[in-house]
Design a protein around this motif. Structure first.
Motif, PDB file in Angstrom:
ATOM      1  N   LEU A  53       4.252  12.840   8.030  1.00  0.00           N
ATOM      2  CA  LEU A  53       3.093  12.329   9.124  1.00  0.00           C
ATOM      3  C   LEU A  53       2.612  11.487   6.757  1.00  0.00           C
ATOM      4  O   LEU A  53       2.248  10.354   7.123  1.00  0.00           O
ATOM      5  N   LEU A  54       2.210  12.503   6.026  1.00  0.00           N
ATOM      6  CA  LEU A  54       1.474  11.338   4.971  1.00  0.00           C
ATOM      7  C   LEU A  54       2.431  10.808   4.426  1.00  0.00           C
ATOM      8  O   LEU A  54       1.863   9.634   3.928  1.00  0.00           O
ATOM      9  N   ALA A  55       4.165  11.080   4.582  1.00  0.00           N
ATOM     10  CA  ALA A  55       4.985  10.132   4.143  1.00  0.00           C
ATOM     11  C   ALA A  55       4.978   8.882   4.270  1.00  0.00           C
ATOM     12  O   ALA A  55       5.285   7.504   3.617  1.00  0.00           O
ATOM     13  N   CYS A  56       4.827   8.878   5.843  1.00  0.00           N
ATOM     14  CA  CYS A  56       4.924   7.740   6.676  1.00  0.00           C
ATOM     15  C   CYS A  56       3.747   6.902   6.656  1.00  0.00           C
ATOM     16  O   CYS A  56       3.284   5.667   6.269  1.00  0.00           O
ATOM     17  N   PHE A  57       2.184   7.472   6.281  1.00  0.00           N
ATOM     18  CA  PHE A  57       1.222   6.626   6.421  1.00  0.00           C
ATOM     19  C   PHE A  57       1.283   5.429   4.642  1.00  0.00           C
ATOM     20  O   PHE A  57       1.191   4.695   5.035  1.00  0.00           O
ATOM     21  N   LYS A  58       1.356   6.481   3.454  1.00  0.00           N
ATOM     22  CA  LYS A  58       2.135   5.594   2.562  1.00  0.00           C
ATOM     23  C   LYS A  58       2.903   4.733   2.553  1.00  0.00           C
ATOM     24  O   LYS A  58       2.495   3.844   2.248  1.00  0.00           O
ATOM     25  N   LYS A  59       4.335   4.849   3.123  1.00  0.00           N
ATOM     26  CA  LYS A  59       5.402   4.043   3.357  1.00  0.00           C
ATOM     27  C   LYS A  59       5.116   2.368   4.005  1.00  0.00           C
ATOM     28  O   LYS A  59       4.829   1.777   3.555  1.00  0.00           O
ATOM     29  N   ASP A  60       3.931   3.082   5.292  1.00  0.00           N
ATOM     30  CA  ASP A  60       3.458   2.104   5.903  1.00  0.00           C
ATOM     31  C   ASP A  60       2.417   1.455   5.411  1.00  0.00           C
ATOM     32  O   ASP A  60       2.420  -0.270   5.193  1.00  0.00           O
ATOM     33  N   MET A  61       1.574   1.748   4.513  1.00  0.00           N
ATOM     34  CA  MET A  61       0.100   0.686   3.595  1.00  0.00           C
ATOM     35  C   MET A  61       1.085   0.295   3.336  1.00  0.00           C
ATOM     36  O   MET A  61       0.738  -0.670   2.663  1.00  0.00           O
ATOM     37  N   HIS A  62       2.324   1.189   1.903  1.00  0.00           N
ATOM     38  CA  HIS A  62       3.268  -0.053   0.980  1.00  0.00           C
ATOM     39  C   HIS A  62       3.356  -1.367   1.254  1.00  0.00           C
ATOM     40  O   HIS A  62       3.247  -2.011   0.860  1.00  0.00           O
ATOM     41  N   LYS A  63       4.003  -1.014   2.581  1.00  0.00           N
ATOM     42  CA  LYS A  63       4.480  -2.012   3.236  1.00  0.00           C
ATOM     43  C   LYS A  63       3.374  -3.425   3.403  1.00  0.00           C
ATOM     44  O   LYS A  63       3.763  -4.091   3.448  1.00  0.00           O
ATOM     45  N   VAL A  64       2.572  -2.757   4.540  1.00  0.00           N
ATOM     46  CA  VAL A  64       1.270  -3.860   5.070  1.00  0.00           C
ATOM     47  C   VAL A  64       0.509  -4.946   3.818  1.00  0.00           C
ATOM     48  O   VAL A  64       1.117  -5.616   3.759  1.00  0.00           O
ATOM     49  N   GLU A  65       0.563  -3.681   2.378  1.00  0.00           N
ATOM     50  CA  GLU A  65       0.219  -4.339   1.049  1.00  0.00           C
ATOM     51  C   GLU A  65       1.049  -5.908   0.412  1.00  0.00           C
ATOM     52  O   GLU A  65       0.586  -6.646   0.490  1.00  0.00           O
ATOM     53  N   THR A  66       2.061  -4.922   1.173  1.00  0.00           N
ATOM     54  CA  THR A  66       2.744  -6.049   0.318  1.00  0.00           C
ATOM     55  C   THR A  66       3.092  -7.413   1.050  1.00  0.00           C
ATOM     56  O   THR A  66       2.957  -8.020   0.727  1.00  0.00           O
ATOM     57  N   TYR A  67       3.252  -6.742   2.808  1.00  0.00           N
ATOM     58  CA  TYR A  67       2.971  -7.812   2.984  1.00  0.00           C
ATOM     59  C   TYR A  67       1.721  -9.594   2.995  1.00  0.00           C
ATOM     60  O   TYR A  67       2.040 -10.141   3.510  1.00  0.00           O
ATOM     61  N   LEU A  68       0.849  -8.755   3.135  1.00  0.00           N
ATOM     62  CA  LEU A  68      -0.385  -9.146   3.098  1.00  0.00           C
ATOM     63  C   LEU A  68      -0.283  -9.887   1.447  1.00  0.00           C
ATOM     64  O   LEU A  68      -0.608 -10.660   2.192  1.00  0.00           O
ATOM     65  N   THR A  69      -0.289  -9.169   0.619  1.00  0.00           N
ATOM     66  CA  THR A  69      -0.147 -10.031  -0.805  1.00  0.00           C
ATOM     67  C   THR A  69       0.666 -11.237  -0.865  1.00  0.00           C
ATOM     68  O   THR A  69       0.187 -12.556  -0.654  1.00  0.00           O
TER      69      THR A  69
END
Length: 207
Positions: A177-193
């Motif tokens: 759960l924690l690893a996936c949450f970190k992974k997905d927030m990194h994705k969103v940060e990259t896409y929005l940037t």
């Protein structure tokens, strides 16, 4: 941009109510969204690091090995496979994927380890971010479309995570759960940037 959307953006995201252009307002919306997901990503990293530090070295090794062979629920959301595809994706596509990723965590985030107050705070942050992404999606649609919750991909909240589990299985689920949450927030940060960078034609948006 629709007047109602502009007024809602001021109310929901707390941007300045001074007369500004549509481009300036969109830039403020992007800045707010990027700032929020950066905070969520940092929080996800901290939660994951704290959990890892509570494990024995061998437990860390085994859980990391299992996670690399497993997948996150949000992997069902089709997204760019690498940085090159990310850079080729349209702003609207990056926003739409980000919206679905954020939405997929609104419910599971309530089961992240820690006190109930921080968990509720994370859920609230995700909801606020989702609202901002909705405004940006509508602002970037060439043709008005209905983009509602019913059009999003509904994912099960991490399978049997909420069932009673044995100690070892519970440990694995928490790690996942924690690893996936970190992974997905990194994705969103990259896409929005990347999407925000596109607002400046002269900018170098290389990842």
């Amino acid at each position: 941009m629709d007047r109602a959307i502009l007024l809602l953006s001021v109310t929901c995201l707390g941007v300045s109510s001074q007369p500004i252009t549509d481009n300036q307002r969109e830039n403020q919306l992007f800045s707010t969204a990027v700032n929020r997901v950066q905070n969520l990503h940092l929080l996800a990293q901290r939660l994951f690091s704290e959990f890892e530090s509570s494990l024995q070295t061998e437990e860390q090794r085994q859980l990391n090995k299992i996670f690399l062979q497993d997948f996150c629920n949000s992997d069902y959301i089709i997204s760019p496979i690498d940085k090159h595809e990310t850079q080729r994706s349209s702003v609207l596509k990056l926003l739409s994927i980000s919206y679905r990723l954020v939405e997929s965590w609104e419910f599971p985030s309530r089961s992240l380890p820690g006190a109930s107050a921080p968990r509720n705070h994370i859920s609230l942050r995700l909801t606020e971010l989702k609202m901002g992404l909705m405004l940006l999606i509508r602002a970037n649609q060439d043709v008005p479309e209905i983009f509602t919750d019913t059009s999003t991909l509904q994912l099960a909240p991490y399978g049997n995570y909420y069932q009673s589990l044995e100690a070892d299985e519970s440990l694995r689920r928490t790690y996942e759960l924690l690893a996936c949450f970190k992974k997905d927030m990194h994705k969103v940060e990259t896409y929005l940037t990347v999407a925000k960078c596109r607002l400046s034609p002269e900018a170098n948006c290389t990842l």
